[in-house]
Scaffold this active site. Structure first.
Site, PDB file in Angstrom:
ATOM      1  N   HIS A  22       0.178  -1.437  -0.070  1.00  0.00           N
ATOM      2  CA  HIS A  22      -0.162  -0.623   0.013  1.00  0.00           C
ATOM      3  C   HIS A  22       0.728   1.409   0.210  1.00  0.00           C
ATOM      4  CE1 HIS A  22      -3.465  -2.621   2.444  1.00  0.00           C
ATOM      5  NE2 HIS A  22      -3.568  -2.508   0.784  1.00  0.00           N
ATOM      6  N   LYS A  46     -17.482  -6.671   6.373  1.00  0.00           N
ATOM      7  CA  LYS A  46     -16.268  -7.521   6.477  1.00  0.00           C
ATOM      8  C   LYS A  46     -16.002  -7.381   7.697  1.00  0.00           C
ATOM      9  CE  LYS A  46     -12.347  -7.785   2.732  1.00  0.00           C
ATOM     10  NZ  LYS A  46     -11.676  -7.247   1.693  1.00  0.00           N
ATOM     11  N   ARG A  96      -1.840  -6.270  -8.620  1.00  0.00           N
ATOM     12  CA  ARG A  96      -0.842  -7.947  -8.044  1.00  0.00           C
ATOM     13  C   ARG A  96      -0.315  -9.225  -9.283  1.00  0.00           C
ATOM     14  NH1 ARG A  96      -2.572  -7.679  -2.291  1.00  0.00           N
ATOM     15  NH2 ARG A  96      -4.222  -7.465  -3.484  1.00  0.00           N
ATOM     16  N   SER A 134      -2.907  -7.277   3.236  1.00  0.00           N
ATOM     17  CA  SER A 134      -3.017  -7.275   4.223  1.00  0.00           C
ATOM     18  C   SER A 134      -3.257  -8.855   4.755  1.00  0.00           C
ATOM     19  CB  SER A 134      -4.307  -6.710   4.557  1.00  0.00           C
ATOM     20  OG  SER A 134      -4.447  -4.936   4.258  1.00  0.00           O
TER      21      SER A 134
HETATM   22  P1  ADP Z   1      -9.883  -3.978  -1.067  1.00  0.00           P
HETATM   23  O1  ADP Z   1      -9.945  -4.469   0.228  1.00  0.00           O
HETATM   24  O2  ADP Z   1      -9.865  -2.910  -1.294  1.00  0.00           O
HETATM   25  O3  ADP Z   1      -8.586  -4.977  -2.301  1.00  0.00           O
HETATM   26  P2  ADP Z   1      -6.418  -3.288  -0.292  1.00  0.00           P
HETATM   27  O4  ADP Z   1      -6.727  -2.839   0.929  1.00  0.00           O
HETATM   28  O5  ADP Z   1      -6.178  -4.915   0.131  1.00  0.00           O
HETATM   29  O6  ADP Z   1      -8.432  -3.175  -0.904  1.00  0.00           O
HETATM   30  O7  ADP Z   1      -5.989  -3.068  -1.040  1.00  0.00           O
HETATM   31  C1  ADP Z   1      -5.829  -1.954  -1.511  1.00  0.00           C
HETATM   32  C2  ADP Z   1      -5.100  -1.497  -2.682  1.00  0.00           C
HETATM   33  O8  ADP Z   1      -4.200  -2.163  -2.837  1.00  0.00           O
HETATM   34  C3  ADP Z   1      -6.140  -1.877  -3.738  1.00  0.00           C
HETATM   35  O9  ADP Z   1      -5.761  -1.621  -5.174  1.00  0.00           O
HETATM   36  C4  ADP Z   1      -5.062  -3.452  -3.863  1.00  0.00           C
HETATM   37  O10 ADP Z   1      -4.866  -4.267  -5.343  1.00  0.00           O
HETATM   38  C5  ADP Z   1      -3.605  -2.749  -3.869  1.00  0.00           C
HETATM   39  N1  ADP Z   1      -2.512  -3.475  -2.820  1.00  0.00           N
HETATM   40  C6  ADP Z   1      -2.640  -4.067  -1.877  1.00  0.00           C
HETATM   41  N2  ADP Z   1      -1.687  -4.605  -1.486  1.00  0.00           N
HETATM   42  C7  ADP Z   1      -0.773  -4.468  -2.829  1.00  0.00           C
HETATM   43  C8  ADP Z   1       1.354  -5.472  -3.282  1.00  0.00           C
HETATM   44  N3  ADP Z   1       1.498  -6.025  -2.050  1.00  0.00           N
HETATM   45  N4  ADP Z   1       1.127  -3.818  -3.888  1.00  0.00           N
HETATM   46  C9  ADP Z   1       0.839  -3.439  -4.953  1.00  0.00           C
HETATM   47  N5  ADP Z   1      -0.816  -3.247  -4.586  1.00  0.00           N
HETATM   48  C10 ADP Z   1      -1.869  -3.804  -3.330  1.00  0.00           C
END
Ligand code: ADP
Length: 165
Positions: A22, A46, A96, A134
Site C-alpha cells: 500500500h 467485512k 498484483r 493485508s
Molecule cells: P481492497 O479490500 O479494496 O482490495 P486492500 O486494502 O486489500 O483493499 O488494497 C487496497 C489497494 O492496494 C488495492 O488497489 C490493492 O490492489 C492494492 N494493493 C494491496 N496490496 C498491494 C501490494 N502488495 N502491492 C501493490 N498494491 C497492493
C-alpha cells in the site's frame, strides 16, 4: 482531461492494516498526481482486525510529512460517490501478479457504468511486494510469524498490541 486542472487521485482500499505494498502505491501516486486522497473503506459486512479509525490513523501518521498533498478519509457506500465528494474523477488501484486482474477489471467496469466520468488507473505492484496482502500479514501475525518485511515498523507494533501472544 484538461491539463491545467489539479489532479486529485483517490486510492481506495480496506488497509486492514497498511502494508508496504500500500505504501508503495500511495507514494507512487504522490509522484504522479497533485494530491492524493486515501479512502479507507468502512465495510460493515467485512470483519476487520483494526477499526476504520485505527486504519485511518495509521496512514495519516505514516504520511505525516506529506500531509499538504495527502488526506485520509473513511468512507462507506459507493466508491464513485466518494470519489466525486472529494472533487476527484480518478481512482488508483494496485495490481498484483495476475490474481487481482479479474476482480479489478470487473470493479472498474462497474464503476464506469455507475459514473462514466470516473476513470480507474492501475499501478503494477513492485516485485518485492507482489505476495504481500493485508490478509497474509494478519494470518502470519496471528500465527506468531515475523511480518517486519511486509509492513512498516509501527504496524508491526500495532499487530503485536492487537494480537496477544
Ligand atoms: P481492497 O479490500 O479494496 O482490495 P486492500 O486494502 O486489500 O483493499 O488494497 C487496497 C489497494 O492496494 C488495492 O488497489 C490493492 O490492489 C492494492 N494493493 C494491496 N496490496 C498491494 C501490494 N502488495 N502491492 C501493490 N498494491 C497492493
Amino acid at each position: 482531461m484538461n491539463g491545467s486542472r489539479i489532479k486529485v487521485a483517490v486510492v481506495p482500499g480496506s488497509f486492514d492494516p497498511l502494508t508496504n505494498g500500500h505504501v508503495d502505491i500511495i507514494e507512487r501516486s504522490l509522484e504522479i498526481f497533485d494530491s492524493v486522497v486515501v479512502g479507507v473503506l468502512d465495510n460493515a459486512s467485512k470483519q476487520a482486525l483494526f477499526s476504520p479509525e485505527e486504519r485511518v490513523d495509521f496512514i495519516r501518521k505514516h504520511f505525516e510529512d506529506k500531509k499538504d498533498r495527502l488526506t485520509v478519509h473513511c468512507f462507506s457506500g459507493l466508491l464513485v460517490e466518494f470519489v466525486r465528494s472529494v472533487n476527484s474523477a480518478l481512482v488508483v488501484r494496485g495490481l498484483r501478479a495476475i490474481s487481482d486482474f479479474d476482480y479489478e477489471a470487473q470493479m472498474s467496469l462497474i464503476n464506469r457504468k455507475l459514473d462514466a466520468g470516473v476513470e480507474t488507473i492501475f499501478l503494477t505492484a513492485r516485485e518485492e511486494h507482489n505476495y504481500v496482502s493485508s490478509s497474509i500479514v494478519k494470518q502470519v501475525a496471528l500465527l506468531g510469524g515475523d511480518v517486519s518485511n511486509m509492513v512498516p515498523p509501527e504496524i508491526v507494533t500495532a499487530l503485536r498490541d492487537k494480537i496477544p501472544v
